[in-house]
Design an enzyme around this catalytic site. Structure first.
Site, PDB file in Angstrom:
ATOM      1  N   GLY A 186     -13.383 -37.129  -4.033  1.00  0.00           N
ATOM      2  CA  GLY A 186     -12.910 -36.199  -5.049  1.00  0.00           C
ATOM      3  C   GLY A 186     -11.699 -36.748  -5.795  1.00  0.00           C
ATOM      4  O   GLY A 186     -11.261 -37.870  -5.553  1.00  0.00           O
TER       5      GLY A 186
ATOM      6  N   ASP B   2      -8.140 -36.613  -5.877  1.00  0.00           N
ATOM      7  CA  ASP B   2      -6.949 -36.241  -5.098  1.00  0.00           C
ATOM      8  C   ASP B   2      -7.200 -35.058  -4.162  1.00  0.00           C
ATOM      9  O   ASP B   2      -6.341 -34.181  -4.009  1.00  0.00           O
ATOM     10  CB  ASP B   2      -5.768 -35.941  -6.049  1.00  0.00           C
ATOM     11  CG  ASP B   2      -5.388 -37.163  -6.869  1.00  0.00           C
ATOM     12  OD1 ASP B   2      -5.429 -38.277  -6.322  1.00  0.00           O
ATOM     13  OD2 ASP B   2      -5.069 -37.011  -8.050  1.00  0.00           O
TER      14      ASP B   2
ATOM     15  N   SER C 228       3.027 -36.831  -2.956  1.00  0.00           N
ATOM     16  CA  SER C 228       2.104 -36.733  -1.819  1.00  0.00           C
ATOM     17  C   SER C 228       1.514 -38.101  -1.502  1.00  0.00           C
ATOM     18  O   SER C 228       1.324 -38.929  -2.401  1.00  0.00           O
ATOM     19  CB  SER C 228       0.928 -35.798  -2.151  1.00  0.00           C
ATOM     20  OG  SER C 228       1.377 -34.544  -2.604  1.00  0.00           O
TER      21      SER C 228
ATOM     22  N   ARG D 194     -21.281 -48.375 -13.228  1.00  0.00           N
ATOM     23  CA  ARG D 194     -20.170 -47.989 -12.342  1.00  0.00           C
ATOM     24  C   ARG D 194     -20.432 -48.360 -10.883  1.00  0.00           C
ATOM     25  O   ARG D 194     -19.532 -48.784 -10.159  1.00  0.00           O
ATOM     26  CB  ARG D 194     -19.938 -46.472 -12.441  1.00  0.00           C
ATOM     27  CG  ARG D 194     -18.522 -46.109 -12.744  1.00  0.00           C
ATOM     28  CD  ARG D 194     -18.285 -44.623 -12.633  1.00  0.00           C
ATOM     29  NE  ARG D 194     -17.531 -44.311 -11.438  1.00  0.00           N
ATOM     30  CZ  ARG D 194     -16.231 -44.477 -11.281  1.00  0.00           C
ATOM     31  NH1 ARG D 194     -15.508 -44.946 -12.271  1.00  0.00           N
ATOM     32  NH2 ARG D 194     -15.631 -44.176 -10.155  1.00  0.00           N
TER      33      ARG D 194
ATOM     34  N   ASP E 197     -10.741 -39.635  -0.685  1.00  0.00           N
ATOM     35  CA  ASP E 197     -12.162 -39.316  -0.477  1.00  0.00           C
ATOM     36  C   ASP E 197     -12.850 -39.409  -1.843  1.00  0.00           C
ATOM     37  O   ASP E 197     -12.288 -39.993  -2.772  1.00  0.00           O
ATOM     38  CB  ASP E 197     -12.323 -37.945   0.201  1.00  0.00           C
ATOM     39  CG  ASP E 197     -11.852 -36.793  -0.661  1.00  0.00           C
ATOM     40  OD1 ASP E 197     -11.530 -37.033  -1.855  1.00  0.00           O
ATOM     41  OD2 ASP E 197     -11.813 -35.654  -0.159  1.00  0.00           O
TER      42      ASP E 197
ATOM     43  N   ASN F 172      -3.710 -43.020  -1.088  1.00  0.00           N
ATOM     44  CA  ASN F 172      -3.241 -42.921  -2.466  1.00  0.00           C
ATOM     45  C   ASN F 172      -1.880 -42.238  -2.475  1.00  0.00           C
ATOM     46  O   ASN F 172      -1.662 -41.281  -1.729  1.00  0.00           O
ATOM     47  CB  ASN F 172      -4.225 -42.093  -3.294  1.00  0.00           C
ATOM     48  CG  ASN F 172      -3.830 -42.008  -4.759  1.00  0.00           C
ATOM     49  OD1 ASN F 172      -3.243 -42.949  -5.312  1.00  0.00           O
ATOM     50  ND2 ASN F 172      -4.120 -40.880  -5.403  1.00  0.00           N
ATOM     51  N   THR F 173      -0.983 -42.736  -3.310  1.00  0.00           N
ATOM     52  CA  THR F 173       0.265 -42.003  -3.543  1.00  0.00           C
ATOM     53  C   THR F 173       0.100 -41.265  -4.856  1.00  0.00           C
ATOM     54  O   THR F 173      -0.435 -41.808  -5.828  1.00  0.00           O
ATOM     55  CB  THR F 173       1.491 -42.939  -3.619  1.00  0.00           C
ATOM     56  OG1 THR F 173       1.383 -43.743  -4.776  1.00  0.00           O
ATOM     57  CG2 THR F 173       1.586 -43.816  -2.388  1.00  0.00           C
ATOM     58  N   HIS F 174       0.556 -40.013  -4.865  1.00  0.00           N
ATOM     59  CA  HIS F 174       0.360 -39.183  -6.058  1.00  0.00           C
ATOM     60  C   HIS F 174       1.670 -38.491  -6.426  1.00  0.00           C
ATOM     61  O   HIS F 174       2.339 -37.928  -5.543  1.00  0.00           O
ATOM     62  CB  HIS F 174      -0.751 -38.148  -5.793  1.00  0.00           C
ATOM     63  CG  HIS F 174      -1.050 -37.335  -7.002  1.00  0.00           C
ATOM     64  ND1 HIS F 174      -1.740 -37.834  -8.091  1.00  0.00           N
ATOM     65  CD2 HIS F 174      -0.719 -36.054  -7.327  1.00  0.00           C
ATOM     66  CE1 HIS F 174      -1.839 -36.906  -9.012  1.00  0.00           C
ATOM     67  NE2 HIS F 174      -1.229 -35.811  -8.594  1.00  0.00           N
TER      68      HIS F 174
HETATM   69  C1  GAR Z   1       3.111 -43.672  -9.421  1.00  0.00           C
HETATM   70  O1  GAR Z   1       3.942 -42.556  -9.685  1.00  0.00           O
HETATM   71  C2  GAR Z   1       1.827 -43.234  -8.783  1.00  0.00           C
HETATM   72  O2  GAR Z   1       1.948 -42.160  -7.925  1.00  0.00           O
HETATM   73  C3  GAR Z   1       1.034 -42.824  -9.989  1.00  0.00           C
HETATM   74  O3  GAR Z   1       1.265 -43.857 -10.900  1.00  0.00           O
HETATM   75  C4  GAR Z   1       2.622 -44.309 -10.723  1.00  0.00           C
HETATM   76  C5  GAR Z   1       2.612 -45.809 -10.669  1.00  0.00           C
HETATM   77  O4  GAR Z   1       3.885 -46.318 -10.950  1.00  0.00           O
HETATM   78  N1  GAR Z   1      -0.344 -42.660  -9.656  1.00  0.00           N
HETATM   79  C6  GAR Z   1      -1.088 -41.658 -10.120  1.00  0.00           C
HETATM   80  O5  GAR Z   1      -0.691 -40.855 -10.948  1.00  0.00           O
HETATM   81  C7  GAR Z   1      -2.497 -41.625  -9.582  1.00  0.00           C
HETATM   82  N2  GAR Z   1      -3.113 -40.391  -9.902  1.00  0.00           N
HETATM   83  P1  GAR Z   1       4.197 -47.863 -10.800  1.00  0.00           P
HETATM   84  O6  GAR Z   1       3.106 -48.662 -11.508  1.00  0.00           O
HETATM   85  O7  GAR Z   1       5.537 -48.019 -11.458  1.00  0.00           O
HETATM   86  O8  GAR Z   1       4.243 -48.172  -9.338  1.00  0.00           O
END
Ligand code: GAR
Length: 193
Positions: free
Chosen positions: A142, A144, A135, A64, A140, A106-108
């Site tokens: 962790g 999220d 969000s 890793r 970081d 990151n977008t979550h």
């Molecule tokens: C998005 O909703 C993003 O926030 C999520 O994956 C999707 C990607 O969609 N990410 C996570 O859940 C990370 N923990 P996409 O490939 O259609 O853009």
């Protein structure tokens, strides 16, 4: 113009929206490369637009830490100002966090710290809560847990499925990301000129 590397693992619909925002001028950024840990469908779209792509897979039995170094080098090769995880479904390796955070976002698809991890939409849906959200955070080490830069609530409707809920969360993620990147670009311009 802010140089952005985007990391994906899937279809990249949020990536596509981000690129459209850059095209229209509503997001003052240029996507200089799109990377992935798998042969993600979104890579094809990026390539079709002439954007350089790279894949750094983590296979079973791989070291890793070595993968983390490879991924960090592949990102750094494009000299980004900002790195955005847009549906990148791996825990980001420490080498990437130490090299790019806090310019690593990151977008979550949940209202953090509620429902972190890879199944944020499904977990909220199964919890039976009446609202979840979206969000944008700094990454970081962790899962999220980094500083929250923007977030907004999204109601869960009685008629929702996990898929319909996710389809309503994604546009909110896109808006939040655009707002955050506009804000970063404004600060970036102020400090570099
Ligand atoms: C998005 O909703 C993003 O926030 C999520 O994956 C999707 C990607 O969609 N990410 C996570 O859940 C990370 N923990 P996409 O490939 O259609 O853009």
């Amino acid at each position: 113009m802010l140089r952005v590397v985007v990391l994906i693992s899937g279809t990249g619909s949020n990536l596509r929206a981000f690129l459209e925002g850059c095209d229209s001028g509503s997001i003052p950024a240029t996507v200089v490369a799109v990377g992935a840990d798998v042969n993600a469908a979104g890579l094809e779209y990026a390539s079709s637009r002439g954007i350089p792509t790279f894949v750094e897979p983590l296979n079973a039995g791989d070291d890793r830490a070595a993968w983390g170094d490879r991924l960090a080098d592949a990102i750094a090769a494009h000299d980004p100002d900002l790195v955005i995880l847009s549906g990148f479904m791996r825990l980001v390796p420490p080498a990437v966090v130490s090299r790019f955070s806090p310019m690593l976002l990151n977008t979550h698809p949940a209202y953090l710290p509620e429902f972190p991890g890879a199944h944020g939409v499904r977990d909220a849906f199964e919890a039976g809560v009446s609202e979840t959200g979206a969000s944008v955070i700094v990454v970081d080490n962790g899962v999220d847990t980094g500083p929250i830069l923007a977030q907004r609530r999204v109601p869960i409707l009685p008629t929702d499925t996990v898929e319909s809920l996710h389809d309503r969360i994604k546009p909110v993620e896109r808006e939040l990301l655009a707002e955050v990147v506009r804000d970063i670009a404004a600060r970036f311009t102020a400090t570099t000129h």
